[in-house]
Design a protein around this motif. Structure first.
Motif, short mmCIF file in Angstrom:
data_model
loop_
_atom_site.label_atom_id
_atom_site.label_comp_id
_atom_site.label_asym_id
_atom_site.label_seq_id
_atom_site.Cartn_x
_atom_site.Cartn_y
_atom_site.Cartn_z
N ARG A 7 0.84 -1.19 0.00
CA ARG A 7 0.00 0.00 0.00
C ARG A 7 0.88 1.24 0.00
O ARG A 7 2.05 1.19 0.36
N ASN A 8 0.31 2.36 -0.40
CA ASN A 8 1.01 3.65 -0.44
C ASN A 8 2.28 3.60 -1.29
O ASN A 8 3.29 4.19 -0.94
N PHE A 9 2.22 2.85 -2.39
CA PHE A 9 3.29 2.81 -3.39
C PHE A 9 4.60 2.27 -2.84
O PHE A 9 5.68 2.72 -3.21
N GLN A 10 4.51 1.31 -1.96
CA GLN A 10 5.70 0.70 -1.33
C GLN A 10 6.01 -0.64 -1.98
O GLN A 10 5.16 -1.28 -2.58
N SER A 45 -1.42 -1.29 -4.41
CA SER A 45 -1.65 0.12 -4.75
C SER A 45 -1.20 0.34 -6.19
O SER A 45 -0.49 -0.48 -6.75
N ARG A 101 -0.68 3.58 -9.53
CA ARG A 101 -0.70 4.97 -9.99
C ARG A 101 -0.93 4.94 -11.50
O ARG A 101 -0.16 4.31 -12.24
N GLU A 108 -3.70 8.68 -8.36
CA GLU A 108 -3.04 7.75 -7.44
C GLU A 108 -4.08 7.00 -6.63
O GLU A 108 -5.08 7.57 -6.19
N PRO A 137 -3.59 4.82 -3.47
CA PRO A 137 -2.69 4.27 -2.46
C PRO A 137 -3.27 3.09 -1.68
O PRO A 137 -2.52 2.25 -1.19
N GLU A 138 -4.58 3.02 -1.55
CA GLU A 138 -5.24 1.91 -0.85
C GLU A 138 -6.56 1.67 -1.54
O GLU A 138 -7.61 1.91 -0.99
#
Length: 175
Positions: A11-14, A36, A38, A63, A65-66
């Motif tokens: 999540r959150n582009f990790q 996640s 983009r 975006e 993110p979740e």
């Protein structure tokens, strides 16, 4: 067709990422999990099952993110399809019954309630002649959605596992 979507394991582009510029029938072959994403350009239909099946959702530039909370998927994105930009007119014929039978209406614009606008008790088949469309299970473009590209769909009930009815339709005009 031009578009680019980047998927991330966390999540959150990790975590690890995978860039996609075309259809992808199985994201799991590139990432262990997709939590996640983009959309850098274009418009994509994403699916919660491989091979463009299961619940689907349209993603435009932005975006996510979740996205499980945003778009309502219980699990991660499993496949995606790029939606071509359509610059011309939109045209589809909708039919009250399967196999293009019963009352027929020609549609060239969004319709927030098929029953209210066309006085059809149901819509069970259609012929998409021009443009790309989304069909929704509820009026006002709510509930689950299904992507339709040009072609003949003789039994829309077969598209869902639970004989879902479609009550509104919208053109995909974003590119």
């Amino acid at each position: 067709m031009s578009g680019k979507i980047v998927f991330f394991e966390g999540r959150n582009f990790q975590g690890r990422s995978y860039e996609c510029i075309s259809d992808c029938s199985e994201i799991a072959s590139h990432l262990g999990r997709c939590s996640s994403c983009r959309v850098e350009s274009g418009t994509f239909m994403v699916y919660d099952q491989p091979n463009y099946t299961g619940q689907q959702y349209l993603l435009t530039r932005g975006e996510y993110p979740e996205y499980q909370n945003t778009i309502g998927f219980n699990d991660c994105i499993q496949s995606c399809r790029i939606i071509p930009a359509h610059k011309g007119p939109f045209k589809m014929r909708i039919y009250e019954r399967a196999n293009f039978e019963g009352q027929m209406q020609e549609v060239s614009d969004d319709c927030d309630s098929i029953q209210d606008h066309y006085h059809m008790s149901d819509m069970q088949s259609c012929n998409v002649m021009e443009g790309y469309w989304l069909m929704f299970e509820q009026p006002n473009y709510e509930g689950r959605m299904f992507y339709l590209k040009p072609g003949k769909y003789k039994n829309l009930r077969e598209m869902s596992s639970d004989d879902m009815r479609f009550n509104s339709i919208r053109r995909i005009t974003e590119s």
